[in-house]
Design a protein around this motif. Structure first.
Motif, PDB file in Angstrom:
ATOM      1  N   CYS A  81       0.827  -1.195   0.000  1.00 55.97           N
ATOM      2  CA  CYS A  81       0.000   0.000   0.000  1.00 55.97           C
ATOM      3  C   CYS A  81       0.867   1.253   0.000  1.00 55.97           C
ATOM      4  N   VAL A  82       1.845   1.267   0.877  1.00 55.28           N
ATOM      5  CA  VAL A  82       2.707   2.441   0.978  1.00 55.28           C
ATOM      6  C   VAL A  82       3.555   2.590  -0.272  1.00 55.28           C
ATOM      7  N   LEU A  92      -1.000  10.875  -1.911  1.00 55.00           N
ATOM      8  CA  LEU A  92      -1.487  10.348  -0.639  1.00 55.00           C
ATOM      9  C   LEU A  92      -3.000  10.209  -0.611  1.00 55.00           C
ATOM     10  N   LYS A  93      -3.676  10.946  -1.458  1.00 52.18           N
ATOM     11  CA  LYS A  93      -5.135  10.959  -1.361  1.00 52.18           C
ATOM     12  C   LYS A  93      -5.754   9.618  -1.722  1.00 52.18           C
ATOM     13  N   LEU A 146      -4.779   6.775  -0.809  1.00 53.67           N
ATOM     14  CA  LEU A 146      -4.479   5.737   0.175  1.00 53.67           C
ATOM     15  C   LEU A 146      -5.692   4.897   0.577  1.00 53.67           C
ATOM     16  N   PRO A 147      -6.807   5.509   0.998  1.00 54.83           N
ATOM     17  CA  PRO A 147      -7.922   4.656   1.411  1.00 54.83           C
ATOM     18  C   PRO A 147      -8.435   3.760   0.290  1.00 54.83           C
ATOM     19  N   MET A 166      -6.103   0.870  -0.192  1.00 59.69           N
ATOM     20  CA  MET A 166      -6.256  -0.041   0.935  1.00 59.69           C
ATOM     21  C   MET A 166      -7.476  -0.924   0.758  1.00 59.69           C
TER      22      MET A 166
END
Ligand SMILES: Nc1ncnc2c1ncn2[C@@H]1O[C@H](COP(=O)(O)OP(=O)(O)OP(=O)(O)O)[C@@H](O)[C@H]1O
Ligand SMILES: Nc1ncnc2c1ncn2[C@@H]1O[C@H](COP(=O)(O)OP(=O)(O)OP(=O)(O)O)[C@@H](O)[C@H]1O
Ligand SMILES: [Mg+2]
Ligand SMILES: [Mg+2]
Lengths: 717, 717
Positions: free
Chosen positions: A488-489, A498-499, A501-502, A505
């Motif tokens: 994920c990272v 970064l936006k 990320l969810p 995930m």
């Protein structure tokens, strides 16, 4: 064939040589030791960073030169261009497979399963040699530059680990590159810390993702993780990031040939989708499911094909391996050149000056909308844009935003099927091969397909197909490799956004869960196939109902009395393949007493040196002499990923065989013990958490001498 | 006063009730169990996210309303405005301290040292109660809204942990909010996993930093980390991110009053410095050194002041605590209102339409260049911009790019000194208080100062003072808290700028190293002060030369025979405060045998229930009866952060005292044991890595029954 693997020993063997050495160490030494640790972390970072830069520059230059040459030739003749293209690829791939088969067989494949094994506690023969490092670097250049369906990221992790391990040994002994004063790391434990750093550095270098690198190392090494190590690993990754940054800055001024255009993995999609609506979550979940299914299928297919290769094809020798790879190279070249030819060109979209997108692009230039075999002027070939291109550029095009409808569904599907097949077939051949980039290619293709449907379906939304391509990539990697946080990272870091990320995930959660329903992760399956017995982090359920005694079976324990005849030692070592033996002694009152555990490798060192042979069968201290110091700790150190001395290398005269050795100074005086009826779950936790190699099962104690609680362990300096 | 702390027991007590329960568990139960785990992770995420939203909305509304009221009054009279400002602050702060002192004393302070302790294996009384949760939420609103020099981030971590722990117990028993079917987590081990999730959720909610949250939890819990836990923790953090995002989306449409303007910590500096040159590394290193020095000083000063408070001031009762906080509130208000008055206003910079920066801003509106007590029209008060403002806005202004020369060195210095002093004085008062935001304020102030000098010194470079402010913030947090990876990632996530990662890392490396030369981290110091004996990840050096036997001292071991008279149990439990006792039995051949370890808390349950009292001193199985099942596992579970039953609560008749208990079914039959001469380093590793509470020191074994190696532990299903 578990014969080439052997456990590592992370326990500190507190034998007399160790205690000797501890006693001599002053404050200064500890300072030096810590200093060297950090210095090595620095060196690992620099080394891995430079290796990554070298590979990237070479690959980009070979590929760039290949494509521009081909393009310039096809202006005149497509046939000639095709032949040149195939031959260049073949030459590059041949150089790679030649290096691997002749010089560094351990450098084939991705190396991640082996490194995973190493960090889990198993050493695979040859995996951390100097020649493996060299083979991996130059092999990767050939195989990736030659356009095979594989990536350079897995190999970079392996390269980082090799660099770390070589540093940890103070250089390569075989090539006389070692230095005594750097040999401060004398235990597997210290080396494992270095290899962890190297592993993180490799990921950081491969993806320019320092945080991802730390997390990757962490997910693999969870059982022995300590916060100080985390900081050092992070430091290493940061160094890599700096080195890569400097090199890229230097290349920007045009010093690196074709490298300036593409190169390092980083597909900045910060210009992508700003926001997502809840209606989009459903198609995203679908991507997750597809990823899980295709990923699990990929693992299963590669498992079959690798098993088949190991059992039949690769048994026939190196020539078959070379022919196999060359054949695959030709097929890959033919497909990637030929298929776009059959595709009709599409007219360029309306020119939009503000977006800065040109169409068609000049041949050989990095960018979308490649003109390949198109009759008219304002046309481009969408299949060539992704197929007849370096993988980095292809991914960049697939991820690209503001290029709605660039690709037709037909082209994407063709590419998906073809590339998936190529990736499966290429996996397991005798060249260095990573699965990250192929995985991203596959995933982003179906991701973009789903994105196209979503764009058509929900007309109004501000949807970017590129975002879906990214999610697809994440889902395929998740479905195949089953990594979680680190993946994920890494995805966030390579897209610099970064936006998302969810969303990433979410997709990963689904694809991992779906994949887990079918089989294990790619690396676990491969490790199993190679006979690397990984210890999972959770004990098996049935272990709850087993005791330690049941686990070690009915076998009689092979042990040594304290003073043993050399002949007995030799015959016992020959008669079995155990690596650790309890040593028993008689106390004054006549009872037996376990005085420790002696390792096979230490016994072999003793037999080899002969310095400790004695004529009397009595222990030396009983004869009133203090122990002479005949060995330094470093003599007992086994070089990494090699087998050390074998019993067959040792030649003893019949006089020697009649002598005795007092083993007491050489045993590990306090191996971890468990009572016989402890449940195997607990033993498992002990074994794995502490990174042990041997646990002694002993009878219940007859009395308790003391209790240790937290209070006893909180000692002020 | 270590009396309020007690160790947790992460070992699985395999007594008969446990084995009973294990035997009854089918596949279905395991599925249910895993399902509940993930469901709880979801709930923790939602709960913590909502708590964070509630706190943020309330704080922003209170503060926004306060500032706009004050601003509208000072248009007429500065004195009246001043009085209103002071009174509103006082009222808010009073409400906070009143809640804390009267209702939830454990909610004072940041809570991170206690949570750190919990994850390290020590339970502090009251720290995870339901009332603590409530006190923390509403106390934070008052203390942060009231303008004290403290933040709401530490408390949010505590809140997350409380929510997790309450869920783990299936609700709060005291308030009849518990539900039986949710009580599946019966060991400290499962609860600790939940609290880890809660802790990560707290960080994720506080900083909108999901990855940072995972890493924060990880840095605190390294010894018991497992990959599956990582994924669950990450899931929780992602849920938090989604909840917060939904809430903020909802607020954007104006449903949340003043919240729309500011609110959630996120200081997007993606518009900041693009690139840095190597010449800048020196001033950046200087920032690191300053951060280390000021951070270490902060730790030392707060340590002194907290010790003094504990020993003198707070002994005098709640009234003193309330007066203290109110006094500090008034002083803070006076300084933040008064100091800007003494500052001369500066003329606005040339208007630059493209940057979108207005000067001066309308009073009460979020933004730079506040007009406060300025005579002329085109003027602003730089000190008011940071001092007379909510902390979030102040930080945003300090981090702001493209506002070169906004602040004068004099203002920044004044603010630095004043705010530093206020932060030190406020630390340790009886209100919920986080140190992140004050730390960022302090750090970014001197960071910006250094940035100003750099801008003046290297005229040509494209330097942003805001970037230096960010680095300053990182350096102060690093110098004070000594966190590394997690802090780094949090800083990156709150500024949403991955490019600064290597710089932040550099600064953190330096400031942590400088700080470590002076003292321990803030939380470690505070934990020590509170009598929480944290086990560091690395054993002390002198432990190498100590044996297990030496560590547990000369004390005679207190043990129980297998069947013990109730009166003896009572008198032994009264006579010491040990929490675990070995149980010894006689084998048939007459030798003694250690059959296990019994916990004080379990003994108390037995004494309380009286169900197992028997008249005969013979063990029950010797009398030919199978063991009747009189206890379920849940009876032995101790509620979190409370002491359970005490020996003084148990009343036994003299008949009871004459009876016997057979302890065999209740002991942990296989506690971990170590031989007496094992070095303490090894014992330490065992203890910490496995999260133990008791280790039994026993004599060396007399024989070896078996050897367990990796092969024995790799079992196929
Ligand atoms: N000294 C010993 N006496 C009797 N049995 C042993 C002894 N050492 C190991 N064994 C048993 O022999 C089996 C294989 O042992 P071996 O020493 O080869 O370990 P392994 O699991 O292969 O790990 P390693 O990589 O250390 O060789 C195990 O089941 C173990 O219980
Ligand atoms: N059963 C026992 N008999 C003799 N000494 C003991 C016994 N249990 C503990 N001790 C000793 O007493 C001291 C304090 O023990 P105690 O049981 O209070 O543990 P602790 O470190 O305070 O942790 P906890 O939080 O579990 O109470 C330790 O030094 C330990 O060696
Ligand atoms: Mg073996
Ligand atoms: Mg105690």
């Amino acid at each position: 064939d578990g014969s080439s693997v052997e456990s590592l020993d992370y326990e500190v063997i507190e034998n007399y040589a160790y205690r000797e050495e501890q006693a001599q160490r002053g404050k200064l030494y500890i300072g030096y030791y810590v200093g060297v640790k950090w210095f090595f972390a620095l060196l690992i970072g620099i080394g891995t960073g430079l290796a990554a830069v070298l590979i990237n520059i070479s690959v980009e230059n070979f590929a760039g030169w290949k494509y521009s040459l081909t393009f310039s030739i096809i202006q005149k003749s497509y046939v000639a261009g095709f032949i040149v293209y195939v031959l260049i690829n073949l030459a590059l791939v041949f150089s790679s497979v030649y290096i691997i088969t002749q010089f560094a067989p351990a450098a084939a494949g991705s190396g991640i399963p082996e490194i995973k094994g190493y960090l889990n506690g198993i050493d695979t023969h040859g995996i951390l040699f100097f020649r493996t490092l060299i083979g991996k670097i130059f092999g990767s250049i050939g195989s990736v530059g030659g356009g095979l369906a594989l990536g350079k990221e897995g190999p970079l992790v392996h390269i980082g680990a090799c660099i770390a391990s070589l540093l940890g040994q103070g250089g390569s002994r075989k090539y006389h590159l070692s230095s005594r004063w750097l040999q401060v790391f004398k235990s597997d434990r210290d080396r494992r810390d270095l290899v962890t750093c190297g592993c993180a550095a490799g990921v950081a270098a491969a993806f320019r993702a320092p945080v991802g690198g730390v997390l990757f190392a962490l997910e693999e090494v969870t059982s022995w993780w300590r916060s100080q190590l985390m900081w050092r690993v992070f430091f290493t990754s940061a160094i890599v990031a700096v080195v890569v940054r400097i090199a890229m800055g230097w290349c920007k001024s045009g010093n690196c040939g074709h490298f300036g255009f593409g190169g390092f993995i980083i597909w900045d999609i910060s210009g992508g989708q700003e926001d997502y609506s809840f209606r989009e979550l459903f198609p995203m979940a679908v991507i997750g499911v597809i990823g899980g299914l295709l990923g699990a299928l990929f693992n299963q297919l590669t498992l079959f094909i690798t098993r088949w290769r190991r059992n039949y094809l690769h048994k026939k020798g190196n020539r078959v391996k070379i022919i196999e790879v060359c054949l695959i190279s030709v097929i890959t070249s033919v497909i990637s050149f030929g298929l776009p030819l059959f595709r009709n060109c599409s007219p360029c979209p309306e020119a939009d000056a503000s977006s800065g997108i040109e169409c068609p692009n000049a041949p050989g230039v990095y960018g979308n909308y490649v003109n390949f075999y198109c009759g008219r002027d304002k046309e481009y070939n969408d299949l060539a844009t992704i197929f007849f291109n370096t993988q980095d550029d292809a991914i960049r095009n697939l991820f690209s935003a503001k290029t709605i409808h660039e690709f037709s569904a037909k082209s994407l599907l063709t590419f998906l099927v073809m590339f998936y097949t190529l990736a499966v077939v290429t996996f397991g051949t005798a060249v260095p091969a990573g699965q990250f980039v192929p995985g991203i290619m596959i995933g982003s293709t179906y991701g973009r397909l789903v994105g196209m449907f979503v764009v058509n379906f929900y007309q109004k939304l501000n949807i970017e197909e590129g975002t879906y391509a990214l999610l697809g990539a994440a889902s395929f990697l998740g479905g195949s490799m089953r990594m979680t946080v680190s993946l994920c990272v890494i995805m966030v870091e390579i897209t610099n956004n970064l936006k998302l990320l969810p969303l990433i995930m979410l997709v990963l959660l689904i694809s991992k869960a779906v994949g887990d329903a079918f089989n294990e992760g790619l690396y676990e399956e491969q490790a199993r196939l190679r006979g690397i017995p990984l210890l999972e982090s959770r004990p098996k359920n049935q272990m709850r109902n087993m005791t330690a005694k049941e686990a070690c079976g009915m076998q009689k324990v092979v042990y040594f009395p304290r003073t043993t005849k050399v002949a007995d030692i030799v015959s016992i070592l020959r008669s079995n393949s155990h690596n650790g033996f309890p040593v028993l002694d008689h106390s004054r009152s006549g009872e037996t007493l376990v005085i420790g555990l002696v390792l096979r490798s230490h016994l072999l060192v003793l037999l080899h040196s002969k310095a400790d042979f004695q004529h009397s069968p009595l222990p030396s201290d009983l004869r009133g002499r203090s122990l002479p110091i005949r060995h330094s700790l470093s003599e007992f150190v086994k070089p990494a990923s090699s087998k050390g001395i074998s019993i067959d290398d040792i030649h003893l005269s019949s006089d020697d065989l009649e002598m005795y050795i007092d083993l007491a100074p050489f045993v590990n005086p306090s191996p971890y013990v468990v009572p016989e009826d402890m449940s195997l779950t607990k033993v498992y936790n002990l074994f794995r958490q502490l990174g042990l190699r041997h646990v002694l099962v002993v009878p219940r104690a007859s009395r308790v001498i003391g209790m240790i609680t937290r209070k006893d362990l909180v000692i002020e300096d």
